[in-house]
Design an enzyme around this catalytic site. Structure first.
Site, PDB file in Angstrom:
ATOM      1  N   HIS A  28      37.999  29.414  65.014  1.00 19.56           N
ATOM      2  CA  HIS A  28      38.401  28.805  64.738  1.00 19.56           C
ATOM      3  C   HIS A  28      37.830  29.099  62.995  1.00 19.56           C
ATOM      4  O   HIS A  28      36.749  30.172  62.747  1.00 19.56           O
ATOM      5  CB  HIS A  28      37.544  26.949  65.059  1.00 19.56           C
ATOM      6  CG  HIS A  28      36.196  27.903  64.719  1.00 19.56           C
ATOM      7  ND1 HIS A  28      35.061  27.386  66.117  1.00 19.56           N
ATOM      8  CD2 HIS A  28      34.933  28.034  63.287  1.00 19.56           C
ATOM      9  CE1 HIS A  28      33.774  27.591  65.937  1.00 19.56           C
ATOM     10  NE2 HIS A  28      33.463  27.763  64.057  1.00 19.56           N
TER      11      HIS A  28
HETATM   12  P1  TYD Z   1      31.507  25.097  68.399  1.00 18.51           P
HETATM   13  O1  TYD Z   1      31.337  24.789  66.677  1.00 18.51           O
HETATM   14  O2  TYD Z   1      33.165  24.969  68.737  1.00 18.51           O
HETATM   15  O3  TYD Z   1      30.736  26.457  68.993  1.00 18.51           O
HETATM   16  P2  TYD Z   1      31.096  27.918  69.055  1.00 18.51           P
HETATM   17  O4  TYD Z   1      31.868  27.829  67.382  1.00 18.51           O
HETATM   18  O5  TYD Z   1      29.961  28.955  68.916  1.00 18.51           O
HETATM   19  O6  TYD Z   1      32.551  28.176  69.858  1.00 18.51           O
HETATM   20  O7  TYD Z   1      31.219  23.679  68.476  1.00 18.51           O
HETATM   21  C1  TYD Z   1      31.097  23.668  70.474  1.00 18.51           C
HETATM   22  C2  TYD Z   1      29.902  22.443  70.957  1.00 18.51           C
HETATM   23  O8  TYD Z   1      29.193  21.960  69.271  1.00 18.51           O
HETATM   24  C3  TYD Z   1      31.406  21.400  69.912  1.00 18.51           C
HETATM   25  O9  TYD Z   1      31.446  20.208  70.636  1.00 18.51           O
HETATM   26  C4  TYD Z   1      30.755  21.055  68.710  1.00 18.51           C
HETATM   27  C5  TYD Z   1      28.929  20.997  68.820  1.00 18.51           C
HETATM   28  N1  TYD Z   1      28.338  21.467  67.684  1.00 18.51           N
HETATM   29  C6  TYD Z   1      27.365  20.387  66.983  1.00 18.51           C
HETATM   30  O10 TYD Z   1      27.628  19.065  68.282  1.00 18.51           O
HETATM   31  N2  TYD Z   1      26.549  20.683  66.505  1.00 18.51           N
HETATM   32  C7  TYD Z   1      27.376  21.914  65.926  1.00 18.51           C
HETATM   33  O11 TYD Z   1      26.107  21.899  64.628  1.00 18.51           O
HETATM   34  C8  TYD Z   1      28.114  22.718  65.838  1.00 18.51           C
HETATM   35  C9  TYD Z   1      27.822  24.197  65.530  1.00 18.51           C
HETATM   36  C10 TYD Z   1      28.452  21.860  67.390  1.00 18.51           C
END
Ligand code: TYD
Length: 144
Positions: free
Chosen positions: A58
């Protein structure tokens, strides 16, 4: 002032955070403004990542981050829509500054790797661009 999406992979630098090395162990500090260029609003970390798994996939519109391999190693692929670069993080004192408007993917996690992320904003799903085609469209619109 740059439009967010106009940051390039060249604007995403790895810098060495200050180290205090002692016979009884090392300590590293990440502090605004001395060693990181934004106020930290949120800290999170990735751990227990199964072998072969990937994270990220992303971009963010406003958020900027400092990413640190506090344990182990992993690769961060950064992409500005024109150029794509792989940065390997494998030192607990090295921080990769990911600017707004940069696509990122994290992979090649070593066993026991811990990815610490210092973030400039609170969690906000509306700040994410989670589809690569949407990201390319976003960078094209920002350049107009
Ligand atoms: P995501 O940002 O997609 O993780 P990565 O980039 O590491 O693959 O987030 C994964 C999940 O965690 C998503 O359901 C959103 C949640 N999340 C939160 O609730 N708070 C946060 O601060 C972050 C970073 C993620």
């Amino acid at each position: 002032m740059k439009s967010n999406a106009l940051y390039k992979v060249d604007d995403c630098k790895v810098s060495a955070l200050p180290k205090h090395m002692r016979p009884n162990g090392n300590l590293t500090v990440a502090e605004h403004p001395a060693s990181i260029p934004f106020d930290i609003k949120r800290v999170y970390y990735l751990y227990d990542i199964p072998a072969g798994e990937e994270r990220g996939g992303h971009a963010h519109k406003q958020l900027q981050q400092l990413v640190i391999a506090v344990s182990g190693s992993f690769d961060v692929i950064i992409d500005d829509g024109t150029e794509r670069r792989t940065v390997t993080l494998n030192r607990p004192f090295a921080g990769l500054h990911i600017r707004p408007g940069i696509w990122r993917e994290l992979n090649n996690f070593s066993s026991g790797a811990v990815c610490l992320v210092l973030a400039s904003e609170h969690y906000d799903e509306s700040d994410y661009i989670r589809d690569y085609k949407d990201f390319i469209q976003y960078t094209k619109e920002a350049e107009r």
